[in-house]
Write a protein that holds these residues in place. Structure first.
Motif, PDB file in Angstrom:
ATOM      1  N   GLN A 125       0.311  -1.351  -0.020  1.00 14.13           N
ATOM      2  CA  GLN A 125       0.274  -0.154  -0.211  1.00 14.13           C
ATOM      3  C   GLN A 125       0.660   1.035  -0.347  1.00 14.13           C
ATOM      4  OE1 GLN A 125      -3.466   0.315   0.030  1.00 14.13           O
ATOM      5  NE2 GLN A 125      -3.959  -2.261   0.255  1.00 14.13           N
ATOM      6  N   VAL A 126       0.463   2.556  -0.500  1.00 15.24           N
ATOM      7  CA  VAL A 126       0.392   3.727  -0.022  1.00 15.24           C
ATOM      8  C   VAL A 126       0.444   4.415   1.013  1.00 15.24           C
ATOM      9  CG1 VAL A 126       1.036   6.003  -1.577  1.00 15.24           C
ATOM     10  CG2 VAL A 126       0.946   3.725  -3.134  1.00 15.24           C
ATOM     11  N   ASN A 127       1.391   5.265   1.869  1.00  8.77           N
ATOM     12  CA  ASN A 127       0.568   6.513   2.443  1.00  8.77           C
ATOM     13  C   ASN A 127       1.253   7.775   1.888  1.00  8.77           C
ATOM     14  OD1 ASN A 127       3.909   6.219   3.457  1.00  8.77           O
ATOM     15  ND2 ASN A 127       3.476   4.807   4.837  1.00  8.77           N
ATOM     16  N   VAL A 128       1.217   8.250   2.840  1.00 10.98           N
ATOM     17  CA  VAL A 128       0.850   9.319   2.971  1.00 10.98           C
ATOM     18  C   VAL A 128       1.701  10.475   4.424  1.00 10.98           C
ATOM     19  CG1 VAL A 128       1.365  12.463   2.528  1.00 10.98           C
ATOM     20  CG2 VAL A 128      -0.512  10.188   1.861  1.00 10.98           C
ATOM     21  N   PRO A 129       2.921  10.326   4.820  1.00 13.69           N
ATOM     22  CA  PRO A 129       3.663  10.055   5.962  1.00 13.69           C
ATOM     23  C   PRO A 129       4.110  11.985   6.887  1.00 13.69           C
ATOM     24  CG  PRO A 129       5.788   9.977   4.771  1.00 13.69           C
ATOM     25  CD  PRO A 129       4.353   9.431   3.771  1.00 13.69           C
ATOM     26  N   ALA A 130       3.081  12.504   7.752  1.00 13.39           N
ATOM     27  CA  ALA A 130       3.167  14.244   7.460  1.00 13.39           C
ATOM     28  C   ALA A 130       3.491  14.644   9.473  1.00 13.39           C
ATOM     29  CB  ALA A 130       1.448  14.810   7.346  1.00 13.39           C
ATOM     30  N   GLY A 131       4.561  14.781   9.703  1.00  9.48           N
ATOM     31  CA  GLY A 131       4.742  15.559  11.175  1.00  9.48           C
ATOM     32  C   GLY A 131       5.267  16.361  11.892  1.00  9.48           C
ATOM     33  N   LEU A 132       5.786  16.335  12.766  1.00  7.01           N
ATOM     34  CA  LEU A 132       6.973  17.988  12.942  1.00  7.01           C
ATOM     35  C   LEU A 132       7.454  17.470  14.480  1.00  7.01           C
ATOM     36  CD1 LEU A 132       5.197  18.518  16.430  1.00  7.01           C
ATOM     37  CD2 LEU A 132       3.561  19.010  14.861  1.00  7.01           C
ATOM     38  N   GLY A 133       8.378  17.670  14.218  1.00  3.66           N
ATOM     39  CA  GLY A 133       9.599  17.875  15.361  1.00  3.66           C
ATOM     40  C   GLY A 133      10.312  18.372  15.709  1.00  3.66           C
ATOM     41  N   LEU A 134      11.348  18.278  17.220  1.00  3.23           N
ATOM     42  CA  LEU A 134      12.278  18.798  17.581  1.00  3.23           C
ATOM     43  C   LEU A 134      13.050  18.400  17.768  1.00  3.23           C
ATOM     44  CD1 LEU A 134      12.839  21.544  18.819  1.00  3.23           C
ATOM     45  CD2 LEU A 134      12.120  20.520  21.279  1.00  3.23           C
ATOM     46  N   ARG A 135      14.822  19.330  17.228  1.00  6.33           N
ATOM     47  CA  ARG A 135      15.922  18.862  16.598  1.00  6.33           C
ATOM     48  C   ARG A 135      16.911  19.836  17.794  1.00  6.33           C
ATOM     49  NH1 ARG A 135      17.414  16.374  11.809  1.00  6.33           N
ATOM     50  NH2 ARG A 135      15.224  15.794  12.289  1.00  6.33           N
ATOM     51  N   PHE A 136      17.840  18.962  18.234  1.00  7.55           N
ATOM     52  CA  PHE A 136      18.683  19.572  18.672  1.00  7.55           C
ATOM     53  C   PHE A 136      20.606  19.463  18.039  1.00  7.55           C
ATOM     54  CE2 PHE A 136      22.158  19.485  22.126  1.00  7.55           C
ATOM     55  CZ  PHE A 136      21.845  21.058  23.210  1.00  7.55           C
ATOM     56  N   ASP A 137      21.089  20.264  17.993  1.00  2.00           N
ATOM     57  CA  ASP A 137      22.455  20.571  17.697  1.00  2.00           C
ATOM     58  C   ASP A 137      23.090  20.315  18.280  1.00  2.00           C
ATOM     59  OD1 ASP A 137      21.488  20.086  14.889  1.00  2.00           O
ATOM     60  OD2 ASP A 137      21.872  22.784  14.608  1.00  2.00           O
ATOM     61  N   MET A 138      24.149  19.052  18.212  1.00  4.26           N
ATOM     62  CA  MET A 138      25.101  19.267  19.736  1.00  4.26           C
ATOM     63  C   MET A 138      26.336  19.776  19.105  1.00  4.26           C
ATOM     64  SD  MET A 138      24.552  14.962  21.634  1.00  4.26           S
ATOM     65  CE  MET A 138      24.180  14.392  19.589  1.00  4.26           C
ATOM     66  N   ASN A 139      26.621  19.988  18.300  1.00  7.43           N
ATOM     67  CA  ASN A 139      28.094  20.000  17.723  1.00  7.43           C
ATOM     68  C   ASN A 139      27.821  20.503  16.303  1.00  7.43           C
ATOM     69  OD1 ASN A 139      28.698  17.234  16.447  1.00  7.43           O
ATOM     70  ND2 ASN A 139      29.303  17.060  18.745  1.00  7.43           N
ATOM     71  N   ASP A 140      29.179  20.197  15.357  1.00 10.45           N
ATOM     72  CA  ASP A 140      28.953  20.292  14.089  1.00 10.45           C
ATOM     73  C   ASP A 140      28.300  18.834  13.300  1.00 10.45           C
ATOM     74  OD1 ASP A 140      31.531  19.278  14.606  1.00 10.45           O
ATOM     75  OD2 ASP A 140      32.145  20.265  12.546  1.00 10.45           O
ATOM     76  N   ARG A 141      29.015  17.607  14.217  1.00  9.05           N
ATOM     77  CA  ARG A 141      28.852  16.704  13.563  1.00  9.05           C
ATOM     78  C   ARG A 141      27.256  15.752  13.799  1.00  9.05           C
ATOM     79  NH1 ARG A 141      33.691  15.775  10.925  1.00  9.05           N
ATOM     80  NH2 ARG A 141      33.256  13.660  10.679  1.00  9.05           N
ATOM     81  N   MET A 142      26.901  15.972  14.954  1.00 11.16           N
ATOM     82  CA  MET A 142      25.664  15.377  16.135  1.00 11.16           C
ATOM     83  C   MET A 142      24.467  15.801  16.310  1.00 11.16           C
ATOM     84  SD  MET A 142      27.099  11.335  15.723  1.00 11.16           S
ATOM     85  CE  MET A 142      25.751  11.198  17.140  1.00 11.16           C
TER      86      MET A 142
END
Length: 325
Positions: free
Chosen positions: A216-233
């Motif tokens: 089957q086909v789905n349509v994902p949609a959502g929201l999130g919160l991202r935290f940058d620990m440093n320039d790599r992670m």
């Protein structure tokens, strides 16, 4: 002599300013994601939104039995950042979806009549466990990084929105209840025709001619919160809802099929199992039996599922100078 000194000082200042501008970019790397590739992992709890289970979202989480059999989904993904505010993501996940009408027990026992929705769901006594593979392509939009030189863009915490398209494959299971011992075991129900899917009827029955499609086909949609620990992670948390185009994700959609058709189109062994599983009301109310062609589910409402996941992202080092500098 004085003019030579002034000229030398001016040239030195210009050179220093130029070197300083080159050495100190307007956007510190440790706060704003540069263009390039990254990869990550995600893992979280799943929820199935279909005919099986509770009617309301509040009852879904507060019924007292929800946390007894929580199910999960996890996977890997790759990302490409084109601009601090926009990234594309391609991922693959595997997990399990689960729902049961037993979540309605508390409300069913205090219902004012047997016609109450919670009582009818509890009496139906269906459950579902679906193993599911999915692959999704999504876009991530970080609204506070539209202006890469702003103070908001340099904050480590960044909310974002995501939307995309995906495909998934699932295998539905439900519990078989032994009438003598009341022991339960999970049985694959995708080929049992519990509502007559794929059968040919003597009289046309709307909604039953189509055989279940497990891709089957789905349509994902959502929201999130991202935290940058440093320039790599980076790490974050994300809620992702998948709308689908099927009502058979929980194997409940239409009416109770006549047992005559189960015997006609299934092998004797499968027919015996199907007759016990398409109507399990007797396990809740002894002697109860649903009439053929009465409502078992609602085929007008498509099923969906969602996850709440924790994510960890590793960004590959890139020496490219961002085009927006």
């Amino acid at each position: 002599m004085r003019k030579k000194i002034v000229r030398s000082l001016f040239a030195l200042c210009v050179s220093a300013a130029s070197l300083s501008a080159y050495a100190q970019p307007a956007i510190p790397r440790e706060y704003v994601e540069h263009p390039g590739f990254s990869m990550g992992i995600n893992f979280g709890a799943t929820d199935l939104w279909g005919d099986v289970g509770t009617q309301s979202i509040v009852d879904h989480y507060t019924n007292g039995k929800y946390f007894d059999k929580m199910c999960f989904m996890g996977g890997l993904f790759g990302r490409f950042t084109a601009h601090p505010m926009l990234a594309a993501r391609l991922g693959i996940n595997y997990g399990t979806l689960y729902a049961t009408d037993a979540w309605n027990e508390k409300k069913a026992k205090t219902a004012s009549s047997i016609e109450a929705d919670a009582f009818q769901r509890y009496l139906r006594n269906q459950d579902i466990k679906a193993n599911i593979w999915e692959s999704t392509f999504q876009l991530e939009l970080f609204p506070f990084r539209s202006n890469s030189e702003s103070g908001a863009a340099r904050r480590r915490w960044q909310p974002y929105f995501t939307v995309g398209v995906g495909v998934f494959h699932y295998r539905p299971f439900s519990t078989f209840i032994d009438r003598t011992t009341r022991a339960e075991k999970w049985v694959y129900v995708g080929d049992l025709g519990l509502e007559g899917e794929g059968f040919e009827f003597d009289e046309p029955k709307e909604g039953y001619a189509m055989k279940t499609k497990f891709w089957q086909v789905n349509v994902p949609a959502g929201l999130g919160l991202r935290f940058d620990m440093n320039d790599r992670m980076s790490w974050g948390i994300e809620y992702l809802y998948r709308a689908t185009f099927t009502d058979r994700l929980d194997n409940v959609s239409g009416d109770y099929v006549s047992e005559e058709y189960l015997e006609r189109y299934l092998s004797p062994q499968k027919a015996a199992i199907a007759k016990e599983m398409h109507d399990k009301s007797w396990a809740v109310q002894p002697g109860a039996k649903q009439q053929a062609w009465t409502q078992r589910g609602n085929k007008d409402n498509k099923d969906s599922y969602s996850t709440v996941s924790v994510m960890l992202i590793y960004k590959f080092k890139s020496n490219k100078i961002p085009w927006w500098f």
